[in-house]
Structures are given as C-alpha cells and as structure tokens.
Design an enzyme around this catalytic site. Structure first.
Site, PDB file in Angstrom:
ATOM      1  N   HIS A   6       0.840  -1.212   0.000  1.00 22.23           N
ATOM      2  CA  HIS A   6       0.000   0.000   0.000  1.00 22.23           C
ATOM      3  C   HIS A   6       0.874   1.260   0.000  1.00 22.23           C
ATOM      4  O   HIS A   6       0.580   2.235  -0.679  1.00 22.23           O
ATOM      5  CB  HIS A   6      -0.896   0.032   1.244  1.00 22.23           C
ATOM      6  CG  HIS A   6      -1.898  -1.082   1.329  1.00 22.23           C
ATOM      7  ND1 HIS A   6      -1.854  -2.042   2.308  1.00 22.23           N
ATOM      8  CD2 HIS A   6      -2.982  -1.377   0.574  1.00 22.23           C
ATOM      9  CE1 HIS A   6      -2.880  -2.885   2.160  1.00 22.23           C
ATOM     10  NE2 HIS A   6      -3.575  -2.507   1.114  1.00 22.23           N
ATOM     11  N   GLN A  13     -18.103  -6.003  -1.960  1.00 25.28           N
ATOM     12  CA  GLN A  13     -17.220  -6.858  -2.757  1.00 25.28           C
ATOM     13  C   GLN A  13     -16.915  -8.197  -2.090  1.00 25.28           C
ATOM     14  O   GLN A  13     -16.099  -8.960  -2.591  1.00 25.28           O
ATOM     15  CB  GLN A  13     -15.931  -6.108  -3.117  1.00 25.28           C
ATOM     16  CG  GLN A  13     -14.983  -5.852  -1.961  1.00 25.28           C
ATOM     17  CD  GLN A  13     -13.861  -4.907  -2.384  1.00 25.28           C
ATOM     18  OE1 GLN A  13     -14.084  -3.730  -2.635  1.00 25.28           O
ATOM     19  NE2 GLN A  13     -12.653  -5.431  -2.465  1.00 25.28           N
ATOM     20  N   ARG A  39      -4.224 -10.159   3.677  1.00 21.10           N
ATOM     21  CA  ARG A  39      -4.702 -11.500   4.070  1.00 21.10           C
ATOM     22  C   ARG A  39      -3.547 -12.426   4.467  1.00 21.10           C
ATOM     23  O   ARG A  39      -3.807 -13.514   4.971  1.00 21.10           O
ATOM     24  CB  ARG A  39      -5.516 -12.130   2.947  1.00 21.10           C
ATOM     25  CG  ARG A  39      -6.866 -11.433   2.748  1.00 21.10           C
ATOM     26  CD  ARG A  39      -7.779 -12.222   1.814  1.00 21.10           C
ATOM     27  NE  ARG A  39      -9.152 -11.757   1.861  1.00 21.10           N
ATOM     28  CZ  ARG A  39      -9.699 -10.909   0.980  1.00 21.10           C
ATOM     29  NH1 ARG A  39      -8.977 -10.430  -0.014  1.00 21.10           N
ATOM     30  NH2 ARG A  39     -10.960 -10.544   1.100  1.00 21.10           N
TER      31      ARG A  39
HETATM   32  P1  AMP Z   1      -6.533  -3.764  -0.631  1.00 21.77           P
HETATM   33  O1  AMP Z   1      -6.363  -2.996   0.619  1.00 21.77           O
HETATM   34  O2  AMP Z   1      -6.113  -5.190  -0.537  1.00 21.77           O
HETATM   35  O3  AMP Z   1      -7.898  -3.575  -1.264  1.00 21.77           O
HETATM   36  O4  AMP Z   1      -5.519  -3.136  -1.670  1.00 21.77           O
HETATM   37  C1  AMP Z   1      -5.526  -1.759  -1.937  1.00 21.77           C
HETATM   38  C2  AMP Z   1      -4.636  -1.491  -3.119  1.00 21.77           C
HETATM   39  O5  AMP Z   1      -3.308  -1.912  -2.813  1.00 21.77           O
HETATM   40  C3  AMP Z   1      -5.058  -2.258  -4.384  1.00 21.77           C
HETATM   41  O6  AMP Z   1      -4.914  -1.403  -5.504  1.00 21.77           O
HETATM   42  C4  AMP Z   1      -4.082  -3.390  -4.420  1.00 21.77           C
HETATM   43  O7  AMP Z   1      -3.842  -3.882  -5.722  1.00 21.77           O
HETATM   44  C5  AMP Z   1      -2.832  -2.747  -3.847  1.00 21.77           C
HETATM   45  N1  AMP Z   1      -1.910  -3.752  -3.318  1.00 21.77           N
HETATM   46  C6  AMP Z   1      -2.206  -4.727  -2.416  1.00 21.77           C
HETATM   47  N2  AMP Z   1      -1.130  -5.502  -2.209  1.00 21.77           N
HETATM   48  C7  AMP Z   1      -0.133  -5.013  -2.978  1.00 21.77           C
HETATM   49  C8  AMP Z   1       1.226  -5.384  -3.219  1.00 21.77           C
HETATM   50  N3  AMP Z   1       1.795  -6.436  -2.603  1.00 21.77           N
HETATM   51  N4  AMP Z   1       1.959  -4.653  -4.078  1.00 21.77           N
HETATM   52  C9  AMP Z   1       1.389  -3.592  -4.723  1.00 21.77           C
HETATM   53  N5  AMP Z   1       0.124  -3.187  -4.548  1.00 21.77           N
HETATM   54  C10 AMP Z   1      -0.635  -3.890  -3.695  1.00 21.77           C
END
Ligand code: AMP
Length: 288
Positions: free
Chosen positions: A45, A69, A195
């Site tokens: 993030h 979602q 996760r």
């Molecule tokens: P989330 O909080 O899982 O919904 O992710 C929020 C944003 O962070 C989304 O655009 C994800 O694709 C991005 N994201 C999550 N994990 C990673 C990672 N390991 N590397 C780059 N971006 C990430």
C-alpha cells in the site's frame, strides 16, 4: 469544516466532508492523488502512496472495507481492521488525509445503483467470486466521483481489478488517470497482502511456491517455450507440490484478459491458490 486528526493525519468520515476537503485542496491550487485501500496497510500500500506522491501535490487515501465486494461466505467480518496503526503508517508516509466512511454513509438505505464492467470480470477471480468485481467497480466509481482526483493509484497485484477499473474509467469518462504500481513482495517472494496475516508460518513459507511458479514460467518463456498448456502444467505442479490448492492458473492477453494458447504477445500469467483456508493472488508479465 472541522478537521479531525488521528496519528497526525486528517480524517474525513463522510462523502460530504470529502467533497469539501477536495474542493479546499483544489482552491489552494493542489493536484490530488487518490489511493483506495481496505486498510491493514503494508509496504505494498505504501508503495502506491509513493507513486501517488510523484504525480500529485496531495495524497488522499481511502480506508474502507467495502461490504459490496465480499461474498456471503467470505471474510468480511474477519477482515483485519486497525485504523490507528494504519493512520500512523499513512501519516509517516506523508498521506495528507484518510477517508474512512462508515457503511451507511457509503450505502444509505435505498441504495440501488451498481457499476459493472461486463467482459473483463467474467473469468479468473470473477468466476470464483460472483459479484466481487461489481462491488469493487461500484465503490471505486463512488470514490472517483467524490475525490475528483487527478490520478488514482492501484496495485498490479490485483491485475484483473486494475484492468476492470481502467476500463470503467474510460467507459464512464472519469477525468482521473488510473495508474498501476508494481507488486511489492516479502523477502521470500510472497506478494504482500493484508490477508497474509491469516497464514501460519508454515503456510507462509510454502506459499512462496506461487511466486516461484510464476518466475519459472517467465524463465521458460525466455528459453523459447511459448506453449501455454506446458507452462501451466509446470506451474500447477510447483504450487501443488508445496501443498497449495489451485483455484485458477491462467495465461491471458495482458489487457483483454482473454486466455492464450501461445505466448505470442504481451501476456500475463495469473494465479489464485489456497494455502490452508487463505486464498492468495499473484501474477506476472510474460514477455515473449
Ligand atoms: P486492498 O487494501 O487489498 O484492497 O488493496 C488496496 C490497493 O493496494 C489495491 O490497488 C491493491 O492492488 C494494492 N496492493 C495490495 N497488495 C499489494 C502489493 N503487494 N503490491 C502492490 N500493490 C498492492
């Protein structure tokens, strides 16, 4: 508007206040970048924040575990929530404001409008998680409308999501540029994810096989193996041998996400696999 702060970052809690915040930034002549997240922040993030900072004067992060979602048997209730820690990290990373609405302010009684990207969301995660992408594009559409940002940054980690959001922004004439940021990994190669906290130490070590399988695919492609069936068979074996249960493994056109038989154009290898009860996603470019 009275600005509340938490751990040194401005907190915006309602759509109305977000509009006011954005308007004030615009009036001050600042360009705005939006980084949507569900919180439980990690270095992945924060890399989005870094990219956002290179494209705009101020960075707005949203932290919202979007109920739309999650499927009925998914981990909505168990999903990690840690607003104070997240705000500390966001503040240290230089985020200017965090938008953290409650469910009712995003989906008030009577809410009934959804956004659906029809084709890109059919296969892969769309096949395993009915309704998931409809929830994602609906919330991202709302966030784009509210933030009125110049750019919004998403991770390549969720490759199908990124393609669907790019398509939605194009189809619905969103004025915000959609940027993708490279996948950030743990030292052993496992893609960072909120996760990953569900994994035991043993599962976490074994789950590195996903990245290894993707890496090996690119090595084979570079060595002249372009037959997708052969590439996928090897990748499946690598993940299964580590105790993973494959949800899908696919090689697709990088943007249209249509399955390929040969790696004869810019392609993407995409994997979803369970280690224990945790479903993990990863992907990589395959360059012929
Ligand atoms: P989330 O909080 O899982 O919904 O992710 C929020 C944003 O962070 C989304 O655009 C994800 O694709 C991005 N994201 C999550 N994990 C990673 C990672 N390991 N590397 C780059 N971006 C990430």
């Amino acid at each position: 508007m009275a600005i509340e702060t938490l751990a040194g970052v401005a907190i915006v809690r309602t759509p109305t206040d977000l509009r006011a915040w954005t308007r004030s930034q615009r009036q001050a002549g600042h360009s705005v970048a939006l980084v949507p997240t569900m919180g439980a922040l990690h270095a992945g993030h924060l890399s989005l924040v870094e990219l956002a900072q290179r494209h705009a004067d101020v960075v707005l992060m949203s932290i919202f575990v979007n109920p739309l979602q999650f499927g009925p048997r998914e981990d909505f209730s168990a999903y990690p929530r840690q607003l104070l820690d997240d705000c500390t990290l966001a503040s240290q990373a230089g985020v200017h404001a965090v938008f953290t609405p409650d469910r009712t302010s995003m989906y008030p009684p009577g809410f009934q409008t959804h956004v659906e990207v029809e084709q890109l969301t059919q296969g892969l995660c769309g096949a395993s998680r009915p309704g998931h992408f409809r929830g994602v594009t609906t919330v991202v559409c709302k966030l784009l409308n509210l933030a009125m940002a110049d750019v919004a940054v998403f991770g390549d980690k969720d490759w199908q999501q990124l393609q669907a959001i790019k398509r939605m922004a194009l189809d619905l004439n969103h004025p915000t540029a959609i940027l993708g940021a490279p996948i950030v990994r743990e030292p052993g190669g496992l893609a960072m994810s909120s996760r990953n906290v569900y994994l035991s130490a043993d599962e976490r070590a074994r789950a590195q096989a996903i990245h290894r399988a993707l890496d090996e695919m690119q090595t084979q492609v570079s060595a002249g193996q372009h037959e997708v069936a052969t590439l996928l068979e090897h990748a499946r074996d690598t993940i299964t041998a580590a105790g993973g249960r494959i949800d899908y493994a696919a090689v697709c056109d990088a943007e249209a996400l249509t399955p390929l038989l040969q790696v004869d154009r810019p392609a993407r290898a995409l994997v979803a696999a369970f280690f224990g009860a945790t479903r993990l996603l990863d992907n990589c470019a395959l360059v012929p």
